[in-house]
Design a protein around this motif. Structure first.
Motif, short mmCIF file in Angstrom:
data_model
loop_
_atom_site.label_atom_id
_atom_site.label_comp_id
_atom_site.label_asym_id
_atom_site.label_seq_id
_atom_site.Cartn_x
_atom_site.Cartn_y
_atom_site.Cartn_z
N ASP A 89 3.39 -117.24 -62.26
CA ASP A 89 3.84 -118.51 -62.53
C ASP A 89 2.65 -119.39 -62.71
O ASP A 89 2.46 -120.42 -63.68
CB ASP A 89 5.04 -119.34 -61.36
CG ASP A 89 5.47 -120.42 -61.82
OD1 ASP A 89 6.51 -120.36 -62.83
OD2 ASP A 89 5.27 -121.46 -61.25
N GLN A 115 1.22 -121.43 -66.11
CA GLN A 115 1.05 -123.05 -65.87
C GLN A 115 -0.48 -123.04 -66.48
O GLN A 115 -0.79 -124.12 -67.19
CB GLN A 115 1.01 -123.71 -64.60
CG GLN A 115 2.68 -123.64 -64.22
CD GLN A 115 2.62 -124.31 -62.86
OE1 GLN A 115 2.37 -125.51 -62.71
NE2 GLN A 115 3.12 -123.51 -61.88
N SER A 132 6.35 -124.54 -65.65
CA SER A 132 6.50 -123.60 -64.29
C SER A 132 8.08 -123.31 -64.12
O SER A 132 8.80 -123.97 -64.54
CB SER A 132 6.10 -124.52 -63.03
OG SER A 132 6.61 -123.77 -61.77
#
Length: 208
Positions: free
Chosen positions: A19, A23, A29
């Motif tokens: 994650d 980003q 996210s």
């Protein structure tokens, strides 16, 4: 399991690392996505076994023939394909009283009406107006019952269509084939979403 299909890889460890990397690359996210306790894009989904979903193939294939004909300015071919499509939904049925049956009942009625409009059109402009409504019905089918084909389908949108109000359609080709303008603006538009076999179109994609 909504949104998953056989063969998909599911992360069970290291999700935070992935994650964070997402980003850094400019993505959103995954941790902020809605879960199954709040309203979300998957609420419209009605689960269907693959075998049952296959019943919808003739309907979607019939629609794609109309899409292709209008994109290539083949008015008479579009009318002929629409005339055949009018008869296709009657061959599809699900267990009476089931969620699948109730959803299909509404979609079927709309498809038959809009296909008839195209079949009886006296101009390509009127055929394309009917195609806009038919496309909305096919999108509802893909949102609620999933893609019955063995190939991915693409949702495309042209901001110039429908009197510059914008209109969408579904196609299988890898490049834009605008059914609202044909050769006049064949490549006008962009792909909004792709729906894989047995997957569902996001209901949020219907908002224009």
């Amino acid at each position: 399991v909504a949104g998953l299909q056989e063969g998909d890889r599911v992360v069970t460890r290291g999700a935070f690392v992935l994650d964070a990397d997402l980003q850094i690359r400019g993505g959103t996210s995954m941790m902020t996505s809605a879960d199954d306790r709040v309203s979300g894009e998957w609420d419209a989904i009605i689960e269907l076994p693959v075998k049952a979903r296959r019943k919808l193939r003739p309907v979607v294939l019939g629609y794609l023939k109309i899409q292709d004909a209008l994109a290539h300015d083949k008015f008479e071919d579009a009318k002929a394909a629409a005339n055949l499509l009018v008869k296709k939904p009657s061959g599809v049925s699900f267990k009476p009283g089931s969620a699948q049956s109730e959803a299909w009942k509404k979609i079927r009625a709309d498809i038959e009406v809009h296909a008839t409009t195209i079949a009886q059109a006296d101009s390509v402009e009127r055929a394309r107006a009917g195609f806009e409504l038919l496309s909305f019905s096919i999108r509802r089918l893909l949102e609620q019952l999933g893609n019955p084909l063995t190939i991915p389908l693409k949702l495309a949108h042209c901001p110039m269509a429908a009197g510059s109000e914008g209109a969408s359609w579904v196609q299988k080709s890898e490049e834009i084939e605008n059914s609202y303008f044909g050769s006049e603006m064949y490549r006008c538009g962009e792909f909004v979403e792709e729906v894989s076999p047995s997957s569902y179109l996001k209901s949020t994609a219907s908002a224009e």
